[in-house]
Design a protein around this motif. Sequence first.
Motif, PDB file in Angstrom:
ATOM      1  N   SER A  10     -47.233  17.713  21.124  1.00 26.85           N
ATOM      2  CA  SER A  10     -48.606  17.226  21.049  1.00 26.85           C
ATOM      3  C   SER A  10     -49.507  18.251  21.741  1.00 26.85           C
ATOM      4  CB  SER A  10     -48.719  15.869  21.740  1.00 26.85           C
ATOM      5  OG  SER A  10     -50.059  15.446  21.760  1.00 26.85           O
TER       6      SER A  10
ATOM      7  N   ASN B 122     -54.172  16.260  19.071  1.00 24.99           N
ATOM      8  CA  ASN B 122     -54.879  15.104  19.599  1.00 24.99           C
ATOM      9  C   ASN B 122     -55.678  15.559  20.820  1.00 24.99           C
ATOM     10  OD1 ASN B 122     -55.815  12.650  20.417  1.00 24.99           O
ATOM     11  ND2 ASN B 122     -53.823  11.620  20.255  1.00 24.99           N
TER      12      ASN B 122
ATOM     13  N   GLU C 188     -48.558  17.607  16.537  1.00 29.22           N
ATOM     14  CA  GLU C 188     -49.753  16.790  16.327  1.00 29.22           C
ATOM     15  C   GLU C 188     -50.885  17.326  17.182  1.00 29.22           C
ATOM     16  OE1 GLU C 188     -48.840  12.766  17.274  1.00 29.22           O
ATOM     17  OE2 GLU C 188     -47.280  12.606  15.742  1.00 29.22           O
TER      18      GLU C 188
END
Length: 105
Positions: A29, A55, A53
């Motif tokens: 992340s 984020n 990801e």
Amino acid sequence: MKKPTHSSPGFETNASVRLGTDKAPAQISVQSEARKEELIAIFADHGWASKIEVNPDQEENIRDLEILQERENAGQAQTTKEAGRNDPCPCGSGKKYKKCCGRVE
């Protein structure tokens, strides 16, 4: 007592899955697209599978990458003990040490 079948849940033949493979990709992340591209290049260089990801609200989590890098840098354990006469030869021939590299000529 009945023998377990190979399809029963208690009989796992391939229980271990290595991190960084297609079956167990590294879960990463990051907070920005630039960092994502940087990590994609690192994973591609080493041939590791990953799921990254973006984020911006969460803290960066690259623990799986650190684990893969530690495993790569660990290498093989080195021993200082010499093989005994009846031990397998460290050269990997499969012979006893006394018949291979330990032979006195």
